[in-house]
Design an enzyme around this catalytic site. Structure first.
Site, short mmCIF file in Angstrom:
data_model
loop_
_atom_site.label_atom_id
_atom_site.label_comp_id
_atom_site.label_asym_id
_atom_site.label_seq_id
_atom_site.Cartn_x
_atom_site.Cartn_y
_atom_site.Cartn_z
N GLU B 20 0.98 -1.23 -0.08
CA GLU B 20 0.09 -0.04 -0.21
C GLU B 20 0.99 1.20 0.08
OE1 GLU B 20 -3.56 -0.17 2.13
OE2 GLU B 20 -3.56 1.87 2.77
N PRO B 24 2.42 11.18 -2.65
CA PRO B 24 3.31 12.22 -1.82
C PRO B 24 2.97 13.44 -2.16
CG PRO B 24 4.49 10.52 -3.26
CD PRO B 24 2.92 10.33 -3.83
N LYS B 25 3.76 14.30 -1.42
CA LYS B 25 3.32 15.87 -1.29
C LYS B 25 3.99 16.49 -2.32
CE LYS B 25 1.51 16.56 3.17
NZ LYS B 25 1.84 15.28 3.75
N LYS B 181 -21.71 -4.75 5.48
CA LYS B 181 -20.79 -4.43 4.23
C LYS B 181 -20.08 -5.40 3.16
CE LYS B 181 -17.59 -2.04 6.51
NZ LYS B 181 -16.27 -0.91 6.91
#
Lengths: 581, 581
Positions: B20, B24-25, B181
């Protein structure tokens, strides 16, 4: 494919040849012709002609023969068509029939006058000459057909005077007419000596002293044919067309003399004979199950719109035609052979094993499970091993040895021409009892490279692969080509094939005996139950203990048909699976 | 493919794993992530997740990353999707975007409260909980998507009281909700430890003394992760999902410890990475030309309706997308590497030869003609020979050695898993001058198994095969399968590829130098004409005699791109063609 295209394909070959046949007068004659044709076509003629009976007298037969030649013998076929006694609707019936049967070649002729008449007469609604016929074909069928026309080296017979030669004017006129016929198609440099041509005096002279000695006449004919062909080839003409008069030996002898064929080198473009039908020329993959019954395969798939090309998986779950009587009919001569070899008295199950064993060892030339003559060449590589497993009750009806990269022109296993490499996974297909199958299944656990599918008459299924797993068992690698994989083991098709394979026990073998014959009864019940009642005493086949008996006992020990592949064609040994069984 | 189907496919494997990642910024962060991802995906995770930024803050970026993961990295991608701040039209925009990009997997979550808020609040036109989202996806998209939902081993955080545990009633209620669910999809036994889970006291205690030593913390983390995974596997759960926090080393170290991956054994189901996009999962054949530029190939073929399956010939004359700037863009780190290795001063043509030679010998790790890192493993088998022909001015950009039936799990040339055999025809692709080509063409006449196609920038064509001849150069034979031929030489595609290959001289290499740099000028002109003007003195490359000069002379000696195959993979020697050249 059009003959002109086939000739162009062969441009790089030294010389190519073709054969011409005529419709025989009797049913036996037709069957004999097809037997000869099978052997002759194996040598790879570019195409074959079938003539149109004088005045259309054999129209239906010619159409039927043309269809069988194109679709069952799988040779590119050119049908002759003449104007004599043919109104336009008959012409069109003939043309539309061959078109729907996948033929693409017609030799358009005016034709001889009808029997008993001297001169050709144009009928009402008919054509006056070949040129009219050519124009009609082009106008009605566009460029679907490849059309061939005739020419005479000495001018048309009608142009030849009573002195045996044509005047220069008549010759020129005849040539101009030939040109106008030729303008309707692309000219090809094909040389054939027509029977209307004049016979030179030296030939008549040479024949005179030997005319009562058939053997000598034939030998002279072969000699003469060879010499004529040599002269033709020396002039740079590389396409020979042979009037065979339906005779096999002379034609093949001439071609052998010329070095164009060799009895031991049968060319194979694929492991099975490539179809000629225009609708299935791209077909290049088939299930292995029908390998010995190609005509049955063709007739069961004749309705397919798309023949699998390259990959079988793309056409999964193909719908085969139903089993028809056709599949169990055989030419009379073949039936005779089978009766001689297979309809001998059978008392116990070992007698049945013995038959299969003899077949594998080459001691029988026919098999109810095969349309072909004798064994395929490659079977000889493994026939001793096959013999052994047949003795054990694994009754093989199809097999191939493993081949790991033999040159593609190998005489025994090669196909596809020189320059490539061919491969095979070892394959065995056989009937065996349920007990034998269980032992085999157990044994296979120790052979991870072996995969199998097995099915009994009712469809009970045993397998160690998915039913969707298609296995390529023959493939070839050639320069500048994609991989060709002409033969596959396809479980879905195997289910279709098993009906045919089981049916052959009764309809292909048992019925060779008279009704009520004990051997016939034995065979029919073997196939159904794997055991049989004889005079109220239960004779149990095979593994089922002989002391379990009694006339009312239903023993569930039916035969299975098993398809076995050793996927390791490099290091595997498919016969090792049968050791100690 | 749905994750559930992929897990089922792996049922026979001991254990499988997935990764996973989060968006990123920064732009550099994204490029770094993709570099790591490439290496991580090589180890064969079942799938990878990309998370949805809190409150949809990174929606566009997540969608773009998900697209690149699925289509360029070629890993089955599951995108997270939350309800926070997401009106239904935004939800549908996200879903329809990934659907059209060929993704099939969504992790449906309610999501955390928006930043700065304590509690989740349902927005107008939005959903209250994951169950609503699941129902909406099913109602709108039928069963196209595989939907995954979250569960908490200790109950949902909202159900946990101030004492840190859920009451039995709250736990039961939470479990019932999870079940409802799950009823909307097929349950999978996938274990992942969520970051909302409670941290046991012994871990906090173990971290306390080493908290200032990053290396020690990481080592402890790897140790702890390995032990947790061992326990999970010991309980019979065989699917591990790793929160990588975008870190490569810890995740791979844990998997290595568990014996699930090996650095030296990269699994390959085909010689190239199999696509994940649902529309091209059946693709199993490609032209060899893009072997080192798979992303360029994918982007140029993204619009194809049908990807060739098994045989290339069936899809002849495919229409490739146009050359786009995309094809010459590289991640910054890669560009840096290339500049270091390739943008050194070039004075004469031999300097260029030297670059190609160094690359073949493994002394350079990058190439303008490759998107991949370093050489493919198999190239090492022939690198000495490649070095020699590069010195002679045959500048190779693609190659493979002949392989004659190596086991399919061979580390250097194997693919497709164990049990099969793989093959390759020797292949060389290179630039060379027209004079070198002429000499080569002459030489090839003595090597009947060698076929070539050559084309210059303008399309001038030299070849000894038909332009329609498709050549399978990599193929594999596996148990119970059809032959797989994943790589072909297709002359029609070669004509498309040559534009890209020639363009790389200038846009991939020359532009690494500053504008006006003599080396840059040299390269640009080499590619165009095969010669160059320096300070008004004509320096002729290669074979053209050095006394033919003068600034206005146009010498037609442009480079050719040549594709060369030795079809005899059993006995051939492709390098023998270059002896004495």
């Amino acid at each position: 494919m059009k003959v002109i295209e086939k000739i162009r394909e062969n441009q790089n070959k030294e010389a190519v040849f073709s054969f011409e046949f005529f419709p025989p007068k009797t049913e036996d004659g037709v069957e004999n012709l097809f037997e000869r044709m099978e052997r002759m076509v194996a040598h790879g003629p570019t195409f074959c002609d079938i003539t149109w009976g004088a005045g259309g007298s054999t129209a239906d037969l010619t159409l039927e023969i043309a269809n069988r030649m194109q679709n069952m013998v799988c040779v590119e076929t050119m049908m002759h068509l003449t104007c004599t006694n043919m109104p336009v609707e008959k012409i069109d019936h003939a043309l539309s029939t061959i078109k729907s049967n996948g033929l693409q070649n017609v030799l358009a002729l005016r034709g001889d006058p009808p029997h008993g008449q001297d001169k050709f007469v144009q009928i009402q609604d008919g054509f006056a000459c070949a040129l009219d016929l050519v124009k009609h074909i082009r106008a009605t069928y566009g460029d679907y057909f490849g059309i061939t026309v005739a020419g005479y080296p000495e001018a048309h017979p009608d142009a030849i005077g009573s002195d045996g030669v044509a005047t220069p004017e008549a010759y020129e006129k005849d040539l101009a007419y030939l040109k106008s016929k030729a303008r309707s198609f692309l000219p090809i440099s094909l040389f054939d000596v027509h029977h209307h041509a004049k016979i030179p005096a030296e030939i008549t002279a040479a024949l005179e002293p030997i005319k009562d000695n058939d053997e000598a006449v034939r030998a002279y004919g072969i000699h003469l044919g060879t010499e004529v062909c040599k002269k033709i080839l020396a002039h740079g003409i590389r396409t020979l067309h042979l009037y065979t008069l339906n005779m096999e030996k002379s034609a093949l002898a001439i071609l052998t003399n010329l070095g164009l064929i060799e009895e031991s080198k049968i060319p194979r473009s694929l492991p099975w004979r490539r179809p000629a039908n225009v609708f299935r020329v791209k077909e290049d993959v088939r299930p292995i199950f029908w390998a010995n019954r190609p005509k049955s395969y063709i007739s069961r798939t004749i309705g397919w719109d798309q023949y699998p090309h390259g990959r079988w998986g793309d056409s999964r779950n193909p719908s085969y035609g139903a089993l028809a009587d056709y599949q169990f009919m055989r030419p009379r001569s073949r039936d005779k052979k089978l009766t001689e070899e297979w309809a001998t008295p059978l008392k116990i199950v070992e007698d049945i094993h013995e038959k299969f064993k003899k077949l594998c060892l080459g001691k029988l030339k026919s098999s109810p499970w095969s349309e072909l003559d004798g064994l395929q060449l490659e079977t000889k590589i493994i026939n001793e091993q096959l013999g052994k497993i047949n003795t054990k009750g694994f009754l093989t009806i199809n097999s191939q040895p493993a081949v790991n990269g033999e040159k593609s022109d190998s005489p025994s296993v090669g196909w596809g021409g020189p320059g490539g490499y061919v491969y095979q996974k070892a394959y065995l297909e056989f009937f065996c009892s349920k007990e034998k199958l269980e032992a085999l299944v157990e044994k296979c656990k120790g052979f991870p490279s072996v995969t199998y599918v097995a099915v009994d008459r009712e469809g009970a299924w045993r397998s160690n692969i998915e039913q969707t797993a298609v296995n390529a068992v023959t493939w070839g690698v050639f320069p500048a080509k994609e991989i060709i994989q002409p033969t596959v083991v396809d479980p879905s098709s195997f289910v279709v094939w098993k009906d045919e394979a089981f049916e052959i026990w009764s309809r292909g073998w048992a019925r060779l005996y008279p009704e009520g014959d004990p051997s016939r009864k034995l065979l029919e019940e073997v196939c159904d139950f794997g055991f049989v009642y004889v005079h109220n005493i239960l004779v149990i086949f095979d593994d089922v203990s002989r002391d379990v008996c009694g006339p009312l006992l239903q023993v569930q020990t039916s035969y299975f048909l098993v398809s076995l592949v050793d996927n390791d064609y490099v290091q595997g040994d498919i016969f090792a699976v049968f050791a100690d069984l």
